[in-house]
Design a protein around this motif. Structure first.
Motif, PDB file in Angstrom:
ATOM      1  N   GLY A  44       0.847  -1.184   0.000  1.00 37.24           N
ATOM      2  CA  GLY A  44       0.000   0.000   0.000  1.00 37.24           C
ATOM      3  C   GLY A  44       0.879   1.228   0.000  1.00 37.24           C
ATOM      4  O   GLY A  44       2.109   1.115   0.076  1.00 37.24           O
ATOM      5  N   PRO A  45       0.276   2.413  -0.065  1.00 36.06           N
ATOM      6  CA  PRO A  45       1.069   3.643  -0.117  1.00 36.06           C
ATOM      7  C   PRO A  45       2.007   3.809   1.083  1.00 36.06           C
ATOM      8  O   PRO A  45       3.091   4.353   0.962  1.00 36.06           O
ATOM      9  N   ARG A  46       1.582   3.326   2.252  1.00 34.07           N
ATOM     10  CA  ARG A  46       2.399   3.469   3.450  1.00 34.07           C
ATOM     11  C   ARG A  46       2.570   2.143   4.193  1.00 34.07           C
ATOM     12  O   ARG A  46       2.828   2.138   5.393  1.00 34.07           O
ATOM     13  N   ALA A  47       2.398   1.047   3.500  1.00 33.22           N
ATOM     14  CA  ALA A  47       2.460  -0.260   4.155  1.00 33.22           C
ATOM     15  C   ALA A  47       3.403  -1.200   3.419  1.00 33.22           C
ATOM     16  O   ALA A  47       3.348  -1.294   2.198  1.00 33.22           O
ATOM     17  N   VAL A  48       4.259  -1.864   4.179  1.00 28.55           N
ATOM     18  CA  VAL A  48       5.160  -2.869   3.617  1.00 28.55           C
ATOM     19  C   VAL A  48       5.040  -4.145   4.432  1.00 28.55           C
ATOM     20  O   VAL A  48       4.638  -4.133   5.594  1.00 28.55           O
ATOM     21  N   ARG A  49       5.388  -5.246   3.805  1.00 30.42           N
ATOM     22  CA  ARG A  49       5.404  -6.548   4.450  1.00 30.42           C
ATOM     23  C   ARG A  49       6.619  -7.297   3.931  1.00 30.42           C
ATOM     24  O   ARG A  49       7.246  -6.911   2.948  1.00 30.42           O
ATOM     25  N   TRP A  50       6.937  -8.390   4.598  1.00 30.63           N
ATOM     26  CA  TRP A  50       8.009  -9.271   4.166  1.00 30.63           C
ATOM     27  C   TRP A  50       7.428 -10.643   3.880  1.00 30.63           C
ATOM     28  O   TRP A  50       6.445 -11.051   4.509  1.00 30.63           O
ATOM     29  N   VAL A  51       8.036 -11.372   2.953  1.00 32.38           N
ATOM     30  CA  VAL A  51       7.629 -12.742   2.675  1.00 32.38           C
ATOM     31  C   VAL A  51       8.187 -13.591   3.820  1.00 32.38           C
ATOM     32  O   VAL A  51       9.406 -13.650   4.032  1.00 32.38           O
ATOM     33  N   LYS A  52       7.292 -14.225   4.563  1.00 30.07           N
ATOM     34  CA  LYS A  52       7.701 -14.972   5.753  1.00 30.07           C
ATOM     35  C   LYS A  52       8.720 -16.047   5.419  1.00 30.07           C
ATOM     36  O   LYS A  52       9.709 -16.222   6.143  1.00 30.07           O
ATOM     37  N   ALA A  53       8.523 -16.775   4.339  1.00 29.65           N
ATOM     38  CA  ALA A  53       9.456 -17.836   3.953  1.00 29.65           C
ATOM     39  C   ALA A  53      10.860 -17.287   3.707  1.00 29.65           C
ATOM     40  O   ALA A  53      11.854 -17.945   4.024  1.00 29.65           O
ATOM     41  N   GLU A  54      10.957 -16.086   3.141  1.00 30.48           N
ATOM     42  CA  GLU A  54      12.270 -15.478   2.894  1.00 30.48           C
ATOM     43  C   GLU A  54      12.956 -15.105   4.201  1.00 30.48           C
ATOM     44  O   GLU A  54      14.162 -15.297   4.354  1.00 30.48           O
ATOM     45  N   VAL A  55      12.192 -14.557   5.138  1.00 30.56           N
ATOM     46  CA  VAL A  55      12.761 -14.180   6.437  1.00 30.56           C
ATOM     47  C   VAL A  55      13.226 -15.430   7.183  1.00 30.56           C
ATOM     48  O   VAL A  55      14.339 -15.473   7.713  1.00 30.56           O
ATOM     49  N   LEU A  56      12.397 -16.464   7.197  1.00 26.94           N
ATOM     50  CA  LEU A  56      12.774 -17.706   7.867  1.00 26.94           C
ATOM     51  C   LEU A  56      13.968 -18.365   7.181  1.00 26.94           C
ATOM     52  O   LEU A  56      14.850 -18.919   7.845  1.00 26.94           O
ATOM     53  N   GLY A  57      14.017 -18.279   5.851  1.00 26.56           N
ATOM     54  CA  GLY A  57      15.159 -18.806   5.110  1.00 26.56           C
ATOM     55  C   GLY A  57      16.435 -18.075   5.470  1.00 26.56           C
ATOM     56  O   GLY A  57      17.501 -18.690   5.629  1.00 26.56           O
ATOM     57  N   TRP A  58      16.345 -16.765   5.624  1.00 22.47           N
ATOM     58  CA  TRP A  58      17.494 -15.949   6.018  1.00 22.47           C
ATOM     59  C   TRP A  58      18.006 -16.389   7.388  1.00 22.47           C
ATOM     60  O   TRP A  58      19.206 -16.570   7.588  1.00 22.47           O
ATOM     61  N   VAL A  59      17.081 -16.595   8.334  1.00 24.36           N
ATOM     62  CA  VAL A  59      17.449 -17.053   9.677  1.00 24.36           C
ATOM     63  C   VAL A  59      18.111 -18.432   9.591  1.00 24.36           C
ATOM     64  O   VAL A  59      19.157 -18.667  10.213  1.00 24.36           O
ATOM     65  N   ASN A  60      17.527 -19.330   8.824  1.00 26.17           N
ATOM     66  CA  ASN A  60      18.073 -20.684   8.690  1.00 26.17           C
ATOM     67  C   ASN A  60      19.478 -20.679   8.089  1.00 26.17           C
ATOM     68  O   ASN A  60      20.334 -21.474   8.488  1.00 26.17           O
ATOM     69  N   GLU A  61      19.738 -19.771   7.141  1.00 21.25           N
ATOM     70  CA  GLU A  61      21.079 -19.652   6.562  1.00 21.25           C
ATOM     71  C   GLU A  61      22.094 -19.253   7.628  1.00 21.25           C
ATOM     72  O   GLU A  61      23.212 -19.759   7.647  1.00 21.25           O
ATOM     73  N   ARG A  62      21.701 -18.344   8.499  1.00 20.40           N
ATOM     74  CA  ARG A  62      22.616 -17.899   9.567  1.00 20.40           C
ATOM     75  C   ARG A  62      22.877 -19.042  10.541  1.00 20.40           C
ATOM     76  O   ARG A  62      23.986 -19.209  11.033  1.00 20.40           O
ATOM     77  N   MET A  63      21.847 -19.796  10.833  1.00 24.25           N
ATOM     78  CA  MET A  63      21.994 -20.922  11.752  1.00 24.25           C
ATOM     79  C   MET A  63      22.916 -21.984  11.145  1.00 24.25           C
ATOM     80  O   MET A  63      23.765 -22.550  11.842  1.00 24.25           O
ATOM     81  N   ALA A  64      22.776 -22.253   9.861  1.00 19.97           N
ATOM     82  CA  ALA A  64      23.595 -23.251   9.185  1.00 19.97           C
ATOM     83  C   ALA A  64      25.056 -22.806   9.112  1.00 19.97           C
ATOM     84  O   ALA A  64      25.971 -23.631   9.171  1.00 19.97           O
ATOM     85  N   ALA A  65      25.275 -21.500   9.000  1.00 18.39           N
ATOM     86  CA  ALA A  65      26.634 -20.962   8.858  1.00 18.39           C
ATOM     87  C   ALA A  65      27.416 -21.004  10.168  1.00 18.39           C
ATOM     88  O   ALA A  65      28.645 -20.877  10.156  1.00 18.39           O
ATOM     89  N   ARG A  66      26.747 -21.208  11.271  1.00 19.06           N
ATOM     90  CA  ARG A  66      27.462 -21.183  12.550  1.00 19.06           C
ATOM     91  C   ARG A  66      28.225 -22.472  12.827  1.00 19.06           C
ATOM     92  O   ARG A  66      29.017 -22.544  13.748  1.00 19.06           O
ATOM     93  N   GLY A  67      27.985 -23.477  12.020  1.00 18.45           N
ATOM     94  CA  GLY A  67      28.775 -24.691  12.087  1.00 18.45           C
ATOM     95  C   GLY A  67      28.349 -25.739  12.993  1.00 18.45           C
ATOM     96  O   GLY A  67      27.712 -26.065  13.765  1.00 18.45           O
TER      97      GLY A  67
END
Length: 67
Positions: A44-67
């Motif tokens: 919307g003109p003043r509203a944004v959202r994020w794709v939940k799967a992308e955010v969760l994927g980003w978190v999972n990548e960080r978790m995987a990178a920690r070894g």
């Protein structure tokens, strides 16, 4: 006609992004601007959202990178 079943794309607001990541608003927007976090979706003109799967994927990548 056989149509494949797909999951609907779930969009989430900033408060949920903050809850998932633990980051504050400024940090999230800074990372988005640097290309280090999933891009927001203007809904919307003043509203944004994020794709939940992308955010969760980003978190999972960080978790995987920690070894």
């Amino acid at each position: 006609m056989n149509t494949p079943k797909t999951q609907p794309t779930e969009l989430i607001a900033l408060p949920e992004v903050i809850k998932i990541t633990g980051f504050k608003t400024t940090k999230i927007y800074d990372m988005v601007n640097k290309g280090a976090f999933p891009k927001k979706v203007r809904v919307g003109p003043r509203a944004v959202r994020w794709v939940k799967a992308e955010v969760l994927g980003w978190v999972n990548e960080r978790m995987a990178a920690r070894g």
